[in-house]
Design a protein around this motif. Structure first.
Motif, PDB file in Angstrom:
ATOM      1  N   THR A   1     -45.472  10.842 -10.314  1.00  0.00           N
ATOM      2  CA  THR A   1     -44.894  12.039 -10.939  1.00  0.00           C
ATOM      3  C   THR A   1     -43.856  11.659 -11.990  1.00  0.00           C
ATOM      4  N   ARG A   2     -43.030  10.667 -11.691  1.00  0.00           N
ATOM      5  CA  ARG A   2     -42.066  10.200 -12.700  1.00  0.00           C
ATOM      6  C   ARG A   2     -42.790   9.712 -13.953  1.00  0.00           C
ATOM      7  N   ASN A   3     -43.824   8.913 -13.784  1.00  0.00           N
ATOM      8  CA  ASN A   3     -44.574   8.393 -14.927  1.00  0.00           C
ATOM      9  C   ASN A   3     -45.249   9.509 -15.709  1.00  0.00           C
ATOM     10  N   LEU A   4     -45.819  10.461 -14.992  1.00  0.00           N
ATOM     11  CA  LEU A   4     -46.487  11.592 -15.641  1.00  0.00           C
ATOM     12  C   LEU A   4     -45.510  12.411 -16.479  1.00  0.00           C
ATOM     13  N   LEU A   5     -44.409  12.787 -15.872  1.00  0.00           N
ATOM     14  CA  LEU A   5     -43.448  13.648 -16.562  1.00  0.00           C
ATOM     15  C   LEU A   5     -42.849  12.960 -17.784  1.00  0.00           C
ATOM     16  N   ALA A   6     -42.599  11.668 -17.682  1.00  0.00           N
ATOM     17  CA  ALA A   6     -42.069  10.931 -18.840  1.00  0.00           C
ATOM     18  C   ALA A   6     -43.073  10.909 -19.978  1.00  0.00           C
ATOM     19  N   ALA A   7     -44.332  10.685 -19.652  1.00  0.00           N
ATOM     20  CA  ALA A   7     -45.371  10.666 -20.685  1.00  0.00           C
ATOM     21  C   ALA A   7     -45.570  12.049 -21.289  1.00  0.00           C
ATOM     22  N   GLU A   8     -45.488  13.079 -20.467  1.00  0.00           N
ATOM     23  CA  GLU A   8     -45.641  14.445 -20.964  1.00  0.00           C
ATOM     24  C   GLU A   8     -44.497  14.833 -21.895  1.00  0.00           C
ATOM     25  N   GLU A   9     -43.291  14.465 -21.509  1.00  0.00           N
ATOM     26  CA  GLU A   9     -42.136  14.799 -22.350  1.00  0.00           C
ATOM     27  C   GLU A   9     -42.242  14.113 -23.700  1.00  0.00           C
ATOM     28  N   ALA A  10     -42.669  12.854 -23.703  1.00  0.00           N
ATOM     29  CA  ALA A  10     -42.816  12.111 -24.952  1.00  0.00           C
ATOM     30  C   ALA A  10     -43.905  12.711 -25.835  1.00  0.00           C
ATOM     31  N   ALA A  11     -44.931  13.291 -25.213  1.00  0.00           N
ATOM     32  CA  ALA A  11     -46.058  13.845 -25.971  1.00  0.00           C
ATOM     33  C   ALA A  11     -45.859  15.313 -26.341  1.00  0.00           C
TER      34      ALA A  11
ATOM     35  N   VAL B   1     -50.851  19.774 -18.664  1.00  0.00           N
ATOM     36  CA  VAL B   1     -51.285  18.725 -17.743  1.00  0.00           C
ATOM     37  C   VAL B   1     -51.351  19.333 -16.349  1.00  0.00           C
ATOM     38  N   ILE B   2     -52.478  19.143 -15.687  1.00  0.00           N
ATOM     39  CA  ILE B   2     -52.658  19.611 -14.309  1.00  0.00           C
ATOM     40  C   ILE B   2     -52.759  18.382 -13.411  1.00  0.00           C
TER      41      ILE B   2
ATOM     42  N   VAL C   1     -45.853  17.944 -24.153  1.00  0.00           N
ATOM     43  CA  VAL C   1     -46.636  18.846 -23.300  1.00  0.00           C
ATOM     44  C   VAL C   1     -45.794  20.067 -22.938  1.00  0.00           C
ATOM     45  N   LYS C   2     -46.423  21.240 -22.943  1.00  0.00           N
ATOM     46  CA  LYS C   2     -45.687  22.500 -22.765  1.00  0.00           C
ATOM     47  C   LYS C   2     -45.779  23.098 -21.363  1.00  0.00           C
ATOM     48  N   HIS C   3     -46.658  22.563 -20.518  1.00  0.00           N
ATOM     49  CA  HIS C   3     -46.851  23.181 -19.194  1.00  0.00           C
ATOM     50  C   HIS C   3     -47.377  22.114 -18.231  1.00  0.00           C
ATOM     51  N   HIS C   4     -46.632  21.893 -17.159  1.00  0.00           N
ATOM     52  CA  HIS C   4     -47.058  20.974 -16.109  1.00  0.00           C
ATOM     53  C   HIS C   4     -47.441  21.799 -14.891  1.00  0.00           C
ATOM     54  N   VAL C   5     -48.664  21.605 -14.400  1.00  0.00           N
ATOM     55  CA  VAL C   5     -49.157  22.338 -13.233  1.00  0.00           C
ATOM     56  C   VAL C   5     -49.453  21.333 -12.124  1.00  0.00           C
ATOM     57  N   ALA C   6     -48.959  21.592 -10.929  1.00  0.00           N
ATOM     58  CA  ALA C   6     -49.205  20.691  -9.805  1.00  0.00           C
ATOM     59  C   ALA C   6     -49.792  21.463  -8.631  1.00  0.00           C
TER      60      ALA C   6
ATOM     61  N   MET D   1     -57.680  24.519 -26.452  1.00  0.00           N
ATOM     62  CA  MET D   1     -56.481  23.893 -25.920  1.00  0.00           C
ATOM     63  C   MET D   1     -56.864  22.621 -25.167  1.00  0.00           C
ATOM     64  N   LYS D   2     -56.142  21.543 -25.407  1.00  0.00           N
ATOM     65  CA  LYS D   2     -56.401  20.314 -24.663  1.00  0.00           C
ATOM     66  C   LYS D   2     -55.620  20.346 -23.355  1.00  0.00           C
ATOM     67  N   ILE D   3     -56.357  20.180 -22.262  1.00  0.00           N
ATOM     68  CA  ILE D   3     -55.765  20.189 -20.922  1.00  0.00           C
ATOM     69  C   ILE D   3     -56.170  18.908 -20.223  1.00  0.00           C
ATOM     70  N   VAL D   4     -55.191  18.117 -19.822  1.00  0.00           N
ATOM     71  CA  VAL D   4     -55.457  16.869 -19.118  1.00  0.00           C
ATOM     72  C   VAL D   4     -55.397  17.138 -17.616  1.00  0.00           C
ATOM     73  N   VAL D   5     -56.444  16.752 -16.911  1.00  0.00           N
ATOM     74  CA  VAL D   5     -56.516  16.958 -15.465  1.00  0.00           C
ATOM     75  C   VAL D   5     -56.354  15.603 -14.778  1.00  0.00           C
ATOM     76  N   ILE D   6     -55.186  15.371 -14.209  1.00  0.00           N
ATOM     77  CA  ILE D   6     -54.917  14.138 -13.477  1.00  0.00           C
ATOM     78  C   ILE D   6     -55.583  14.253 -12.108  1.00  0.00           C
ATOM     79  N   GLY D   7     -56.420  13.281 -11.784  1.00  0.00           N
ATOM     80  CA  GLY D   7     -57.268  13.408 -10.604  1.00  0.00           C
ATOM     81  C   GLY D   7     -58.528  14.185 -10.949  1.00  0.00           C
ATOM     82  N   GLY D   8     -58.899  14.114 -12.220  1.00  0.00           N
ATOM     83  CA  GLY D   8     -59.985  14.950 -12.737  1.00  0.00           C
ATOM     84  C   GLY D   8     -61.383  14.558 -12.321  1.00  0.00           C
TER      85      GLY D   8
END
Length: 247
Positions: free
Chosen positions: A76-86, A54-55, A88-93, A1-8
């Motif tokens: 957060t707005r930018n992240l969620l918009a990009a996730e919706e377009a791609a 996306v975490i 993404v099935k799960h956003h973790v904060a 599974m591909k998991i993107v870690v923002i602040g990774g």
């Protein structure tokens, strides 16, 4: 599974990337250091391609009230918009225990604003509320130092090891979305002044810890329940003494 870690590439993010990789996931560290900027949106579309989860464990470079609010709302707005377009099935904060209880603390207000955006998004989500990290103890003590003495309030305190934060956030990220919060904390509770009295002694730090009910934390006085979770929180196993010995 591909998991993107923002602040990774940060404290928790780097631990997450390692742990997820050890469990066979394609964990991608995303930060300005790797060409991904959530404030401008640079690199977001590219890094989201093929991602299932996306975490977000990123943090604001400034803790000034207006700046931290701008950071969390914009990113957060930018992240969620990009996730919706791609797709993404799960956003973790990763958030902070007590945010909703103290709207008078600017950093907490910013985290509440972040959480509201996440909850309003169509993307399934999980929010992990953590207590303070052991790794930040020195910084907290330095910020509370006045005339060479460390002023700490006699309130309940239950910090946690960053290693356990990463482990729990990673576990949440590969499970079903909670669509709500999970509180996590360390295994031991003490008073904040008592914890730092013990910690400074362990550090061989000669500063005196002063018990001060009016001591400020993020610019505000604390109440007894500000920094601790409610009943039912997930507790770690690593004590501060054990963490300090390993560090």
């Amino acid at each position: 599974m591909k998991i993107v870690v923002i602040g990774g590439t940060g404290l928790i993010g780097s631990k997450l990337v390692t742990k997820l990789g050890e469990h066979g996931h394609e964990a991608v560290a995303a930060s300005p250091n790797t060409g991904v900027d959530t404030l401008t949106g640079k690199g977001l579309a590219e890094v989201m391609t093929g991602a299932s989860v996306v975490i977000d464990v990123s943090n604001s470079p400034s803790f000034e009230d207006a700046a931290v609010l701008e950071f969390f709302e914009t990113s957060t707005r930018n992240l969620l918009a990009a996730e919706e377009a791609a797709g993404v099935k799960h956003h973790v904060a990763l958030s902070v225990v007590g945010t909703e209880r103290r709207p008078d603390i600017g950093y907490f207000r910013a985290k509440v604003a972040q959480e509201r955006l996440i909850k309003a998004s169509p993307i399934p989500f999980s929010i992990v509320h953590a207590t303070q990290f052991f790794e930040f103890a020195h910084r907290i003590a330095d910020g509370a130092t006045v005339d060479g003495k460390v002023h700490m309030a006699p309130v309940r305190f239950r910090p946690i090891a960053g290693e356990e934060v990463a482990r729990i956030v990673g576990r949440v990220s590969v499970g079903e979305p909670l669509n709500g919060p999970l509180e996590i904390a360390g295994p031991e509770e003490s008073s904040m002044d008592g914890f730092f009295r013990t910690a400074l002694k362990a550090w061989n730090d000669p500063r005196e810890v002063v018990t001060d009910p009016h001591a400020h934390y993020f610019g505000a006085e604390l109440t007894d329940d500000t920094l601790v979770p409610d009943d039912g929180a997930t507790l770690g196993e690593i004590t501060y003494e054990r963490w300090l010995a390993a560090s």
